[in-house]
Motif scaffolding. Sequence first.
Motif, short mmCIF file in Angstrom:
data_model
loop_
_atom_site.label_atom_id
_atom_site.label_comp_id
_atom_site.label_asym_id
_atom_site.label_seq_id
_atom_site.Cartn_x
_atom_site.Cartn_y
_atom_site.Cartn_z
N VAL A 144 0.98 -0.80 0.03
CA VAL A 144 0.11 0.15 0.15
C VAL A 144 0.84 1.19 -0.30
CG1 VAL A 144 -1.62 1.09 1.22
CG2 VAL A 144 -1.72 -1.14 0.88
N PRO A 149 -3.42 -0.56 -4.49
CA PRO A 149 -3.66 -1.04 -2.95
C PRO A 149 -4.12 -2.82 -3.11
CG PRO A 149 -4.82 -0.23 -5.03
CD PRO A 149 -2.92 -0.27 -4.94
N ASP A 163 -9.77 -2.98 2.66
CA ASP A 163 -10.99 -3.63 2.37
C ASP A 163 -10.41 -4.81 2.49
OD1 ASP A 163 -12.21 -0.85 1.53
OD2 ASP A 163 -10.59 -1.25 -0.46
N ARG A 326 -11.64 0.32 -7.75
CA ARG A 326 -12.16 1.62 -7.38
C ARG A 326 -11.15 2.08 -6.29
NH1 ARG A 326 -17.61 -1.01 -5.90
NH2 ARG A 326 -16.87 -0.58 -3.84
N ARG A 327 -9.95 1.56 -5.74
CA ARG A 327 -8.82 1.97 -5.08
C ARG A 327 -8.47 2.34 -6.17
NH1 ARG A 327 -10.24 3.60 -0.02
NH2 ARG A 327 -10.78 2.03 0.96
N GLY A 330 -8.75 5.85 -7.70
CA GLY A 330 -8.85 7.05 -6.76
C GLY A 330 -9.74 7.06 -5.62
N SER A 331 -10.18 6.47 -5.30
CA SER A 331 -11.22 5.67 -4.21
C SER A 331 -10.68 5.92 -3.08
CB SER A 331 -12.06 5.20 -4.05
OG SER A 331 -12.92 4.41 -2.65
N THR A 332 -10.60 7.34 -2.02
CA THR A 332 -10.87 7.39 -0.67
C THR A 332 -11.19 6.69 0.29
OG1 THR A 332 -11.13 9.72 -0.24
CG2 THR A 332 -8.08 9.40 -1.79
N ALA A 333 -12.56 6.56 -0.35
CA ALA A 333 -13.11 5.55 0.61
C ALA A 333 -12.47 4.57 2.23
CB ALA A 333 -14.18 5.38 0.65
N ARG A 334 -13.53 5.03 3.34
CA ARG A 334 -12.46 4.74 3.59
C ARG A 334 -12.62 2.94 4.01
NH1 ARG A 334 -14.02 5.27 10.86
NH2 ARG A 334 -12.81 4.28 11.80
N PRO A 335 -11.48 2.09 4.84
CA PRO A 335 -11.47 0.80 4.10
C PRO A 335 -12.61 -0.22 4.96
CG PRO A 335 -9.28 1.55 4.12
CD PRO A 335 -9.73 2.08 4.55
#
Length: 365
Positions: A144, A149, A163, A326-327, A330-335
């Motif tokens: 990471v 990712p 995730d 999605r990661r 560029g997704s920055t959503a919380r794992p």
Amino acid sequence: MPNAPRPPRRVTIPDVARHAGVGQATAARVLGGYGSSSAATRERVLAAAAELGYSTNAVARSMISGRTHTLGVVVADIENAYFARAVRGVTDVAARAGLQVVLANSDENGPTERAAVQMFIERRVDGLVVAPAAADHEHLDKAVASGVPVVLLDRVVSGAGLDTVVVDNRGAAQAAVARFTDAGHTRIAVVTSASPDENTARLAPGADIWTTTERLTGYRRALRAAGIPRGAELIRHTGYDRALARSAVLELMCAEHRPTALFTTDNVATLGTLDALLDLGARIPDDVSVIGFDDAEWATLVRPRLSVVSQPVQELGRLAADILIRRIEGSTARPRRHTLRTAYVPRESTGPAPARVRRLRAPGE
């Protein structure tokens, strides 16, 4: 002695540029898929490349674009039907996104997994799907940190902050074993690959990595809910080893107070269990009822057909790949942990507890 023929020279970008009548930088942009060029120029370059038989240098392209359009997948054992189906789910999603999948086997070995992850980092894969073989996650953190990712499949690693895509192993196992207790069984054995050292499993960081440990916990909870004393003699820890599972079941079923029901926590244990029961001449479910975890294709080919906990295996793989892409984008959503539902599939291998327990004899006895 005549000289050996020289191998054909590899076609290069300068060759394509000369053939198309454009500059090398222009040809590189078109063939590398970056920057902008007019439609006419792009068509001319691509036609020249096709005519000359030019093959894109993926390594060079990745150095320019930062992408190799590949995903790395590390699983425990590709011969296991579960992982084969999960990988199929990953590849289905990857193909739709224009990505290739490269596969590595860990053989349930931590060092082998770490080496595979390092290899994928060095090959600059765009992302990793890993079914972890150990609680250690330093190598995953390194991936990471290097911009790769990671999504975990099938197993949880505490503290990794990644995730993760799993099923409710504990709840599914508890519900399955409750089918036995509801049918009057009180001597219920389990054949599992979970660690036999309960204290270590409970205290070690990331101990909940093993899905089978969760399934063993579900088994115990079902017994407790039914008021059945937990008997250590009915638990067999056999690892992912079919031969050991077979030996364990032979021993269980030839004991003076043998079980009337068997719960297996994975496909390998199930195969070893059925092998032993066939050798013993056991009648399923008249002598012993059986429930396996996971609905392999062969579960409906054996007779009687096997009652199972069915997992949405391909969906697990598809979801893992979808989250990973999605990661990458560029997704920055919380794992978070994504938990999918299982389903109990009743078939002919389960029945009521027998009124009389028939003695079984070991092969050759």
